[in-house]
Design a protein around this motif. Structure first.
Motif, PDB file in Angstrom:
ATOM      1  N   PRO A   1       6.507   9.252  -3.124  1.00 24.89           N
ATOM      2  CA  PRO A   1       5.244   9.296  -2.254  1.00 24.89           C
ATOM      3  C   PRO A   1       5.052  10.565  -1.691  1.00 24.89           C
ATOM      4  O   PRO A   1       3.826  11.057  -1.956  1.00 24.89           O
ATOM      5  CB  PRO A   1       5.412   8.323  -1.171  1.00 24.89           C
ATOM      6  CG  PRO A   1       6.584   7.058  -1.827  1.00 24.89           C
ATOM      7  CD  PRO A   1       7.549   8.273  -2.771  1.00 24.89           C
ATOM      8  N   ALA A   2       5.846  11.348  -1.149  1.00 20.88           N
ATOM      9  CA  ALA A   2       5.521  12.561  -0.432  1.00 20.88           C
ATOM     10  C   ALA A   2       5.328  13.705  -1.444  1.00 20.88           C
ATOM     11  O   ALA A   2       4.381  14.495  -1.281  1.00 20.88           O
ATOM     12  CB  ALA A   2       6.744  12.784   0.361  1.00 20.88           C
ATOM     13  N   LEU A   3       6.038  13.563  -2.589  1.00 18.72           N
ATOM     14  CA  LEU A   3       5.731  14.739  -3.528  1.00 18.72           C
ATOM     15  C   LEU A   3       4.406  14.405  -4.110  1.00 18.72           C
ATOM     16  O   LEU A   3       3.564  15.559  -4.429  1.00 18.72           O
ATOM     17  CB  LEU A   3       6.846  14.497  -4.776  1.00 18.72           C
ATOM     18  CG  LEU A   3       6.761  15.614  -5.849  1.00 18.72           C
ATOM     19  CD1 LEU A   3       6.694  17.039  -5.454  1.00 18.72           C
ATOM     20  CD2 LEU A   3       7.830  15.171  -6.712  1.00 18.72           C
ATOM     21  N   VAL A   4       4.076  13.240  -4.768  1.00 22.85           N
ATOM     22  CA  VAL A   4       3.000  12.822  -5.453  1.00 22.85           C
ATOM     23  C   VAL A   4       1.728  13.053  -4.587  1.00 22.85           C
ATOM     24  O   VAL A   4       0.625  13.709  -5.116  1.00 22.85           O
ATOM     25  CB  VAL A   4       3.121  11.655  -5.890  1.00 22.85           C
ATOM     26  CG1 VAL A   4       1.763  11.276  -6.616  1.00 22.85           C
ATOM     27  CG2 VAL A   4       4.011  11.381  -7.276  1.00 22.85           C
TER      28      VAL A   4
ATOM     29  N   ALA B   1      -2.039   1.544  -5.953  1.00 19.44           N
ATOM     30  CA  ALA B   1      -3.459   1.638  -6.485  1.00 19.44           C
ATOM     31  C   ALA B   1      -4.203   3.046  -6.199  1.00 19.44           C
ATOM     32  O   ALA B   1      -4.580   3.773  -6.870  1.00 19.44           O
ATOM     33  CB  ALA B   1      -4.372   0.637  -6.168  1.00 19.44           C
ATOM     34  N   GLU B   2      -3.986   3.563  -4.782  1.00 23.95           N
ATOM     35  CA  GLU B   2      -4.630   4.664  -4.217  1.00 23.95           C
ATOM     36  C   GLU B   2      -3.945   5.962  -4.740  1.00 23.95           C
ATOM     37  O   GLU B   2      -4.419   7.074  -4.870  1.00 23.95           O
ATOM     38  CB  GLU B   2      -4.625   4.577  -2.722  1.00 23.95           C
ATOM     39  CG  GLU B   2      -3.277   4.738  -2.136  1.00 23.95           C
ATOM     40  CD  GLU B   2      -2.750   3.260  -1.840  1.00 23.95           C
ATOM     41  OE1 GLU B   2      -2.038   3.051  -0.998  1.00 23.95           O
ATOM     42  OE2 GLU B   2      -3.226   2.447  -2.529  1.00 23.95           O
ATOM     43  N   ALA B   3      -2.652   5.652  -5.561  1.00 22.08           N
ATOM     44  CA  ALA B   3      -1.938   6.849  -5.950  1.00 22.08           C
ATOM     45  C   ALA B   3      -2.237   7.055  -7.432  1.00 22.08           C
ATOM     46  O   ALA B   3      -1.749   8.029  -8.257  1.00 22.08           O
ATOM     47  CB  ALA B   3      -0.517   6.704  -5.800  1.00 22.08           C
ATOM     48  N   LYS B   4      -3.056   6.470  -8.081  1.00 18.66           N
ATOM     49  CA  LYS B   4      -3.109   6.221  -9.706  1.00 18.66           C
ATOM     50  C   LYS B   4      -3.775   7.627 -10.117  1.00 18.66           C
ATOM     51  O   LYS B   4      -3.071   8.185 -11.010  1.00 18.66           O
ATOM     52  CB  LYS B   4      -4.199   5.202  -9.948  1.00 18.66           C
ATOM     53  CG  LYS B   4      -4.362   5.130 -11.568  1.00 18.66           C
ATOM     54  CD  LYS B   4      -5.131   3.838 -11.605  1.00 18.66           C
ATOM     55  CE  LYS B   4      -5.466   3.598 -13.233  1.00 18.66           C
ATOM     56  NZ  LYS B   4      -6.116   2.152 -13.439  1.00 18.66           N
ATOM     57  N   GLN B   5      -4.707   8.395  -9.551  1.00 10.46           N
ATOM     58  CA  GLN B   5      -5.150   9.436 -10.082  1.00 10.46           C
ATOM     59  C   GLN B   5      -4.143  10.468  -9.753  1.00 10.46           C
ATOM     60  O   GLN B   5      -3.919  11.368 -10.771  1.00 10.46           O
ATOM     61  CB  GLN B   5      -6.534   9.775  -9.445  1.00 10.46           C
ATOM     62  CG  GLN B   5      -7.086  11.083  -9.992  1.00 10.46           C
ATOM     63  CD  GLN B   5      -7.000  10.862 -11.597  1.00 10.46           C
ATOM     64  OE1 GLN B   5      -7.992  10.058 -12.142  1.00 10.46           O
ATOM     65  NE2 GLN B   5      -6.778  12.012 -12.386  1.00 10.46           N
ATOM     66  N   LYS B   6      -3.562  10.701  -8.526  1.00  6.61           N
ATOM     67  CA  LYS B   6      -2.389  11.781  -8.110  1.00  6.61           C
ATOM     68  C   LYS B   6      -1.376  11.635  -9.104  1.00  6.61           C
ATOM     69  O   LYS B   6      -1.034  12.774  -9.668  1.00  6.61           O
ATOM     70  CB  LYS B   6      -2.150  11.626  -6.719  1.00  6.61           C
ATOM     71  CG  LYS B   6      -3.190  12.282  -5.842  1.00  6.61           C
ATOM     72  CD  LYS B   6      -2.678  12.890  -4.625  1.00  6.61           C
ATOM     73  CE  LYS B   6      -3.502  13.806  -3.707  1.00  6.61           C
ATOM     74  NZ  LYS B   6      -2.988  14.628  -2.949  1.00  6.61           N
TER      75      LYS B   6
END
Length: 395
Positions: free
Chosen positions: A119-122, A157-162
């Motif tokens: 999480p922190a990296l992405v 879901a909110e991390a999909k693009q990143k």
């Protein structure tokens, strides 16, 4: 999020010598032919990816047959302060032992799986990504790994693009490093989820472009969870039991991955070497969907409530448990008194390998450590899968 076996077993630290149990065991399984098969005309080379979870009381790296699997994956490393690092000081020695197996099998590929710290990296920046790629590739090369396996459980879901951007950048960096060093490119693989909602949090087109292969973790489909999942259910049913959605089966989940566009030649069916256990509400009601009041008591090896290794399942059968083969779902379960366990054995693993033989790229097994490592013959589940792949390759 359902608790994964990865986290369950990484918290377990008890040790004991189980070789005294060998005399209790026989091999109560037969190799059955698959009655069902997916339709496909494509012939693809098969890979057998085997994860290794460090448990020296169960399996030392040096006791792994270098010819058993095409890929070995060491689980786990972690990401900390945007760097790939080992989990423990003892990992360095085991890294070397595992990569040394390649001297006995030059075709063997050895990967390092990372699970924590995504999480922190992405959620950082492209600049941070680039520093991570460089450091991670250097770490892998230093320890003579052939690639990295990403086991983020699981992107929201909110991390999909990143996450898509992270993967695209990683693939580009791997290609650039390979060209500059004139070395074989490091492989990039992933372990992927077992529910539609979590699958939808990935961009399948990006996974297809960036990954060399991925294991669909088609297990942990049912486990006892108070007030949520309180009837017996299959850990990894090939086909859904009556009155269950097809997405609670290996076939249904694999079908969904393919429908969403994941390349079949890169997709591996996930096969467990462990089972999920329950405490029945009534010993007389011991079929599928029977009421349960808790997870089953821990076994003589893992001592972990709710989880049984395949070896523990064999031990239970030797001690008088009854085995039932469910012909609808093509998996076994066992029961004794109020104890109930859905588990994988050589027959069910063979069924899965045969069913997906003409469709997928191979199989990914969690884990070497929980297969029959302390009884003979060893690695019964993995060898059943391997035999299917070997037989299919014969002219």
């Amino acid at each position: 999020m359902l608790p994964t076996l990865h986290r369950v077993l990484r918290r377990h630290v008890s040790t004991m010598n189980f070789f005294v149990l060998i005399s209790f065991f026989t091999l109560p399984v037969t190799m059955a032919t698959a009655g069902k098969e997916r339709n496909s005309t494509a012939k693809i080379d098969k890979i057998l990816v085997c994860y290794y979870l460090p448990r020296t009381d169960l399996l030392n790296v040096t006791d792994i047959d270098p010819q058993l699997c095409t890929h070995l994956v060491y689980a786990f490393a972690k990401i900390d302060h945007d760097k790939l690092i080992k989990n423990s000081l003892s990992d360095t020695k085991r890294y070397k032992e595992m990569t040394n197996l390649k001297s006995q099998n030059p075709k063997l590929k050895v990967l390092l799986s990372v699970q924590q710290g995504f999480p922190a990296l992405v959620n950082s920046s492209t600049k941070v990504y680039e520093k991570f790629y460089k450091q991670a590739m250097s770490f892998l090369r230093t320890h003579k790994f052939d690639g990295i396996d990403l086991d983020w459980e699981f992107p929201p879901a909110e991390a999909k693009q990143k996450y898509s951007n992270f993967l695209l950048g990683f693939r580009k960096a791997i290609t650039k490093e390979s060209q500059a060093s004139r070395r074989t490119a490091l492989s990039l693989s992933a372990a992927l989820p077992n529910t539609k909602s979590k699958i939808n949090n990935y961009d399948m087109s990006v996974l297809a472009k960036t990954l060399d292969f991925a294991t669909a973790m088609t297990y942990d489909l049912h486990m006892f969870i108070k007030n949520i999942d309180t009837v017996t259910g299959f850990n990894s049913a090939l086909f859904p039991p009556k009155h269950e959605s097809r997405f609670y089966s290996v076939d249904g989940l694999i079908e969904y991955y393919l429908k969403e566009g994941f390349p079949p030649s890169k997709l591996l069916v996930g096969i467990p070497t462990y089972g999920r256990t329950y405490k029945l509400a009534n010993a007389e009601k011991h079929g599928i969907h029977a009421p349960a009041v808790d997870r089953g008591d821990g076994g003589p090896i893992l001592h972990k409530k709710g989880v049984y290794s395949y070896t523990e399942a064999l031990y239970a059968l030797k001690k008088g448990a009854t085995r039932v083969w469910d012909s609808t779902s093509d998996v076994p379960y066992l029961y004794k008194g109020t104890f109930w366990c859905s588990y994988e054995d050589a027959e069910s693993a063979e069924k899965k390998a045969k069913y997906f033989l003409k469709t997928l790229g191979g199989a990914g097994v969690w884990t070497l450590t929980l297969d029959t490592t302390t009884v003979w013959p060893r690695f019964q589940i993995i060898n059943a899968i391997k035999k299917v792949f070997q037989d299919s390759a014969q002219p």
